[in-house]
Design an enzyme around this catalytic site. Structure first.
Site, PDB file in Angstrom:
ATOM      1  N   ALA A 103      58.878   7.824  73.823  1.00 47.65           N
ATOM      2  CA  ALA A 103      60.247   7.421  74.164  1.00 47.65           C
ATOM      3  C   ALA A 103      60.283   6.360  75.255  1.00 47.65           C
ATOM      4  O   ALA A 103      61.168   5.507  75.267  1.00 47.65           O
ATOM      5  CB  ALA A 103      61.058   8.643  74.604  1.00 47.65           C
ATOM      6  N   CYS A 104      59.308   6.386  76.142  1.00 44.98           N
ATOM      7  CA  CYS A 104      59.271   5.420  77.253  1.00 44.98           C
ATOM      8  C   CYS A 104      58.786   4.042  76.808  1.00 44.98           C
ATOM      9  O   CYS A 104      58.793   3.102  77.584  1.00 44.98           O
ATOM     10  CB  CYS A 104      58.375   5.938  78.368  1.00 44.98           C
ATOM     11  SG  CYS A 104      56.660   6.188  77.857  1.00 44.98           S
ATOM     12  N   GLY A 105      58.358   3.926  75.543  1.00 41.35           N
ATOM     13  CA  GLY A 105      57.869   2.662  75.020  1.00 41.35           C
ATOM     14  C   GLY A 105      56.353   2.565  75.018  1.00 41.35           C
ATOM     15  O   GLY A 105      55.789   1.687  74.365  1.00 41.35           O
TER      16      GLY A 105
END
Length: 180
Positions: free
Chosen positions: A157-159
């Site tokens: 989700a944080c990339g």
């Protein structure tokens, strides 16, 4: 493959992967399980109790100190009736709290009070997962007999890309079927 007559508790903690718990609950109900959910305060930041109640067809448990309709202590009654407690997703926080026996919310209290099979499904940033403290906590829980459904490599989700994605729901269900 059936879970008819089995009581499965699904604990949902504060991770973006919490939305995948909905698919797990739906699959367990479809297999005939009685599913009850324990939604932590941080888990409720990602999904709602109403969603889980609709999918499980049961009240969602979220608060240690909720006034019961009948005389019943939720964490004890849930602990006693559970055949399996699966934490989907399990954050570094819940893993750490369980590893040291900290019981400060409904989910951790129910797990510590239960003789059921415990299944932990980690989901977190790769650096958190690889941290020495998290690795030690996971090993501690394994030594207690807890089963793990290992996280997967992929986009987080944080990339970032790396290990830490929640395992596919079908893999989680396979482990629950085996343990129930």
């Amino acid at each position: 493959m059936s879970l008819k007559g089995k009581n499965i508790i699904v604990g949902i903690t504060g991770s973006i992967a919490a939305y995948k718990a909905c698919d797990a609950v739906r699959a367990l109900v479809k297999l005939g399980a009685n599913v009850e959910c324990i939604l932590t305060k941080n888990g409720a930041e990602f999904i709602t109790a109403l969603t889980l109640q609709t999918l499980s067809k049961n009240k969602v448990h979220a608060c240690m100190f909720e006034t019961p309709k009948e005389w019943e202590i939720d964490h004890i009654s849930l602990a006693k009736k559970a055949d399996v407690i699966a934490v989907v997703p399990a954050t570094a926080d819940i893993i750490a709290r369980l590893a040291v026996g900290r019981a400060d919310d409904l989910l951790s209290c129910a797990i510590l009070a239960s003789k059921a099979k415990i299944i932990i499904c980690p989901a977190m940033n790769s650096n958190m997962l690889r941290h020495k403290a998290t690795k030690k906590n996971i090993e501690t829980l394994k030594s207690y007999g807890y089963k793990f459904v290992n996280s997967q490599e992929g986009e987080l989700a944080c990339g970032d890309k790396g290990d830490g994605r929640l395992a596919p729901v079908d893999e989680i269900i396979k482990v629950i079927l085996k343990e129930a």
